[in-house]
Motif scaffolding. Structure first.
Motif, PDB file in Angstrom:
ATOM      1  N   UNK A   1       0.839  -1.183   0.000  1.00 29.94           N
ATOM      2  CA  UNK A   1       0.000   0.000   0.000  1.00 29.94           C
ATOM      3  C   UNK A   1       0.880   1.240   0.000  1.00 29.94           C
ATOM      4  N   UNK A   2       0.260   2.375  -0.203  1.00 29.58           N
ATOM      5  CA  UNK A   2       1.033   3.620  -0.191  1.00 29.58           C
ATOM      6  C   UNK A   2       1.646   3.875   1.173  1.00 29.58           C
ATOM      7  N   UNK A   3       0.918   3.412   2.220  1.00 28.10           N
ATOM      8  CA  UNK A   3       1.445   3.630   3.566  1.00 28.10           C
ATOM      9  C   UNK A   3       2.800   2.925   3.736  1.00 28.10           C
ATOM     10  N   UNK A   4       2.910   1.712   3.139  1.00 22.71           N
ATOM     11  CA  UNK A   4       4.179   0.995   3.201  1.00 22.71           C
ATOM     12  C   UNK A   4       5.270   1.775   2.494  1.00 22.71           C
ATOM     13  N   UNK A   5       4.923   2.263   1.297  1.00 24.99           N
ATOM     14  CA  UNK A   5       5.915   3.012   0.517  1.00 24.99           C
ATOM     15  C   UNK A   5       6.366   4.248   1.279  1.00 24.99           C
ATOM     16  N   UNK A   6       5.434   4.890   1.996  1.00 21.58           N
ATOM     17  CA  UNK A   6       5.790   6.095   2.741  1.00 21.58           C
ATOM     18  C   UNK A   6       6.787   5.768   3.840  1.00 21.58           C
ATOM     19  N   UNK A   7       6.630   4.583   4.474  1.00 23.91           N
ATOM     20  CA  UNK A   7       7.580   4.175   5.500  1.00 23.91           C
ATOM     21  C   UNK A   7       8.980   3.986   4.919  1.00 23.91           C
ATOM     22  N   UNK A   8       9.028   3.537   3.674  1.00 25.51           N
ATOM     23  CA  UNK A   8      10.301   3.250   3.027  1.00 25.51           C
ATOM     24  C   UNK A   8      10.871   4.446   2.292  1.00 25.51           C
ATOM     25  N   UNK A   9      10.243   5.620   2.451  1.00 15.92           N
ATOM     26  CA  UNK A   9      10.574   6.750   1.581  1.00 15.92           C
ATOM     27  C   UNK A   9      12.072   7.100   1.567  1.00 15.92           C
TER      28      UNK A   9
ATOM     29  N   UNK B   1       5.645  -1.471   8.240  1.00 16.11           N
ATOM     30  CA  UNK B   1       5.433  -1.599   6.811  1.00 16.11           C
ATOM     31  C   UNK B   1       5.582  -3.057   6.430  1.00 16.11           C
ATOM     32  N   UNK B   2       4.990  -3.423   5.320  1.00 19.08           N
ATOM     33  CA  UNK B   2       5.112  -4.766   4.756  1.00 19.08           C
ATOM     34  C   UNK B   2       4.746  -5.831   5.784  1.00 19.08           C
ATOM     35  N   UNK B   3       3.578  -5.658   6.415  1.00 13.94           N
ATOM     36  CA  UNK B   3       3.128  -6.667   7.362  1.00 13.94           C
ATOM     37  C   UNK B   3       4.011  -6.772   8.588  1.00 13.94           C
ATOM     38  N   UNK B   4       4.641  -5.665   8.967  1.00 13.39           N
ATOM     39  CA  UNK B   4       5.386  -5.652  10.230  1.00 13.39           C
ATOM     40  C   UNK B   4       6.819  -6.111  10.125  1.00 13.39           C
ATOM     41  N   UNK B   5       7.321  -6.428   8.925  1.00 12.18           N
ATOM     42  CA  UNK B   5       8.715  -6.873   8.872  1.00 12.18           C
ATOM     43  C   UNK B   5       9.674  -5.689   8.844  1.00 12.18           C
ATOM     44  N   UNK B   6       9.169  -4.484   8.589  1.00 11.71           N
ATOM     45  CA  UNK B   6      10.009  -3.291   8.661  1.00 11.71           C
ATOM     46  C   UNK B   6       9.281  -2.297   9.539  1.00 11.71           C
ATOM     47  N   UNK B   7      10.000  -1.647  10.432  1.00 12.94           N
ATOM     48  CA  UNK B   7       9.342  -0.664  11.281  1.00 12.94           C
ATOM     49  C   UNK B   7      10.130   0.637  11.220  1.00 12.94           C
ATOM     50  N   UNK B   8       9.383   1.725  11.117  1.00 12.05           N
ATOM     51  CA  UNK B   8      10.039   3.032  11.181  1.00 12.05           C
ATOM     52  C   UNK B   8       9.709   3.648  12.533  1.00 12.05           C
ATOM     53  N   UNK B   9      10.704   3.739  13.394  1.00 10.19           N
ATOM     54  CA  UNK B   9      10.517   4.395  14.684  1.00 10.19           C
ATOM     55  C   UNK B   9      11.742   5.269  14.945  1.00 10.19           C
ATOM     56  N   UNK B  10      11.865   5.764  16.184  1.00 13.22           N
ATOM     57  CA  UNK B  10      12.971   6.672  16.485  1.00 13.22           C
ATOM     58  C   UNK B  10      14.317   5.986  16.265  1.00 13.22           C
ATOM     59  N   UNK B  11      14.387   4.682  16.595  1.00 11.11           N
ATOM     60  CA  UNK B  11      15.644   3.937  16.442  1.00 11.11           C
ATOM     61  C   UNK B  11      16.057   3.879  14.966  1.00 11.11           C
ATOM     62  N   UNK B  12      15.087   3.489  14.114  1.00 16.54           N
ATOM     63  CA  UNK B  12      15.377   3.412  12.679  1.00 16.54           C
ATOM     64  C   UNK B  12      15.837   4.758  12.161  1.00 16.54           C
ATOM     65  N   UNK B  13      15.102   5.820  12.536  1.00 14.23           N
ATOM     66  CA  UNK B  13      15.421   7.146  12.003  1.00 14.23           C
ATOM     67  C   UNK B  13      16.815   7.583  12.426  1.00 14.23           C
TER      68      UNK B  13
END
Lengths: 101, 490
Positions: free
Chosen positions: B4-12, B63-75
């Motif tokens: 979905x677009x929401x997934x793509x936004x997480x991967x931006x 994103x992608x069914x929970x296999x990728x997460x964007x949070x403070x750690x990732x950022x």
């Protein structure tokens, strides 16, 4: 129907055979082949475990492992070309320009 | 599972970096003819865009069914990776121009390498973590062997490639053991099953996590798996060595954090603090000792890199001591993240110095060749002073803050040997850096070497100096970032 245990035994035999090859052979090409065999055997483990647990996850991992192994061998072969062109041999122990301690 | 677009936004941010790399690769042929720096400009623009996207536009979430997460750690790790990319792009453009090696694919490979870090930082599934680490390893090895006319660069490529191939095989074997016991590759599900085995333990689970940790120790270049590291960093061109060392350490530590905190490795029946503490202590002491023996500054700085890694790993080991409370381990882990943020600047600075002295055919590497550099190129001198001060542990620098916190926690955890090793390692570190500093400022060179203060190099050195001193004087913002990024894991 072959039981999963058989496949797992085969995979572990393959893994340790290729690990042995990696440790005893002194040729970068053969070492690279052994690394690919190790990856292949782990992919086999995942497929066998997918059979045990049901579901497709293990098989998906197996496919990804194969894809990555292809990428790895692509770079590996380019590296072999570079190494072989200069020396005309692939013995890793002859590459010790950086080996002072 | 639908894309979905929401997934793509997480991967931006990742998408921006990969797209920039793709554009750079497509333009490589035409750019090679016209001899210009456009390749590095494209990379810098892409990295700046990715930085803005990470800070402003990218939403948090799965994103992608929970296999990728964007949070403070990732950022945080993504921003660190983007920082490495920017500094290495500047150094690389100066390097390519100096040796007149017009291969602008250096920048796309660099961008793909840091994409590996970004993916590994957000991965919450063994599958995605494997993909991220492998992109990182393949890109990093290619960077090390990038300067193919140089035989040492080829040797660096071979050594790091074979080692990382073996590490990958063992990483996968570890994943296979964990998957065999838990039936899942997703961290949440794995953690649930691990918790079910918490009291008695399960041999295959411990073996699996052990193999994964060993393989990650290879990635972060910790003892006893770092015999390749000094060779690889010494043989590679300076900018590539800087980028590779930071990227692989960032990726490896991001994976360690998530596997320990989210996949439940910490609750296994293994004395992690002792195992990792032994690795950390011996990494620090041995690399510091090796570094003192080197006449070759590049090799010395490679060992100094490993000494940093040892200190970072010591912090990580202390955090899993059973004597510390959860709040205390959280504090130590945020000190480790804070140290990692500084490590980006220190490494970039160290390998910028290596790229500063040029003799027409080769770069200066030996100690004698750095005589008088501090006065002939003041920016390089200042950058090294900043690095030296933070290594020697002078108060207004951030590494000092991180080290104090890690050592304090190590004393609380009653890991006295590790504390002693850390202090000895730091003291030896101050000694061998002081040696270079003395040569740079107080020895005259009768035949002055060619210094190339090109614009990108000076920019990179200025950024490093400002970064090291700036974070040291105003550490609140960076500390806050580190604390927030660790908090999401608990």
């Amino acid at each position: 129907m072959i039981p999963a245990t058989h496949v797992l035994v085969l995979a572990s035999a393959l893994f340790f055979l290729s690990l042995t090859g990696l440790l005893i052979r002194r040729n970068v090409l053969v070492m690279l082949l052994c690394i690919e065999l190790m990856l292949g055997s782990v992919a086999l483990v995942f497929v066998a475990l997918a059979e045990v647990h049901g579901g497709l996850r293990g098989q998906v991992v197996g496919l990804f492992v194969l894809a990555i192994a292809v990428a790895q061998i692509g770079i590996g072969l380019a590296m072999l070309m570079l190494l072989y062109r200069r020396r005309g041999e692939l013995n890793p122990t002859s590459w010790e320009r950086l080996k002072d301690w | 599972m639908n894309l979905a677009w929401a997934d793509a936004a997480c991967f931006l941010p990742e998408i921006v970096v990969i797209a920039t790399a793709a554009i750079g690769l497509m333009l490589e042929r035409p750019l090679r003819r016209v001899q210009s720096d456009v390749g590095s400009w494209i990379a810098l623009a892409g990295l700046a865009l990715a930085g803005v996207v990470t800070l402003r536009f990218s939403p948090s979430g799965d994103a992608l069914g929970g296999i990728f997460v964007r949070d403070a750690f990732t950022s945080t790790f993504e921003l660190a990776a983007i920082g490495v990319g920017t500094l290495a792009t500047l150094l690389g453009s100066s390097f390519l121009r100096a040796v007149d090696y017009r291969r602008t694919e250096f920048f796309p490979i660099l961008l793909l390498t840091i994409t590996g870090v970004m993916i590994a930082a957000g991965a919450r599934d063994f599958l995605l973590l494997f993909v991220g680490l492998e992109i990182l390893a393949l890109g990093g090895a290619t960077l090390l062997g990038f300067f193919t006319p140089n035989e040492k660069s080829r040797e660096a490529l071979m050594k790091s490639f074979i080692t990382s191939g073996i590490a990958t095989a063992f990483l996968l074997l570890g994943f296979a053991f964990v998957f065999g016991v838990t039936g899942s590759t997703h961290y949440d599900e794995v953690a649930t099953r691990v918790a079910a085995h918490a009291g008695t333990g399960h041999p295959f689970l411990e073996l699996g996590f052990g193999l994964v940790v060993v393989s990650l120790l290879v990635r972060i270049m910790a003892f006893p798996f770092n015999m390749y590291a000094a060779d690889a960093l010494q043989g590679a061109p300076g900018p590539a060595a800087g980028a590779f060392s930071v990227a692989t350490v960032l990726g490896g530590f991001a994976a360690l954090f998530r596997i320990f905190e989210e996949a439940g490795a910490a609750s296994c029946n293994v004395e992690w603090s002792i195992l990792l503490g032994i690795a950390a202590g011996s990494t620090m002491v041995l690399s510091s000792l090796y570094a003192t023996y080197q006449d070759n500054v590049k090799r010395m700085l490679s060992y100094a890199t490993l000494a940093h890694v040892g200190f970072l790993l010591a912090g990580f080991a202390v955090a899993y001591s059973p004597k510390l409370s959860a709040a205390q381990s959280e504090a130590v882990l945020s000190a480790v993240v804070f140290y990692l943020l500084g490590f980006v600047f220190l490494q970039a600075g160290a390998f910028a110095i290596i790229s500063a002295v040029f003799f027409g055919r080769r770069f200066g590497e030996y100690l004698a060749e750095f005589r008088g550099l501090g006065r002939r190129c003041p920016v390089a001198g200042l950058a090294y002073v900043a690095i030296f001060l933070s290594l020697a542990g002078f108060p207004p620098t951030f590494v000092f803050l991180a080290k104090v916190q890690i050592l304090g926690a190590a004393l609380q955890a009653e890991m006295f040997v590790l504390t002693a090793a850390a202090i000895v390692g730091s003291l030896i570190g101050a000694f061998y850096h002081l040696r270079v500093l003395v040569v740079m400022y107080f020895r005259e060179n009768p035949h002055a070497p060619g210094v190339i203060p090109s614009v990108p190099l000076v920019t990179a050195m200025t950024l490093v100096t400002v970064g090291v001193v700036g974070i040291g004087i105003f550490p609140e913002k960076a500390l806050q970032t580190a604390i927030e990024s660790v908090r999401v894991l608990f």
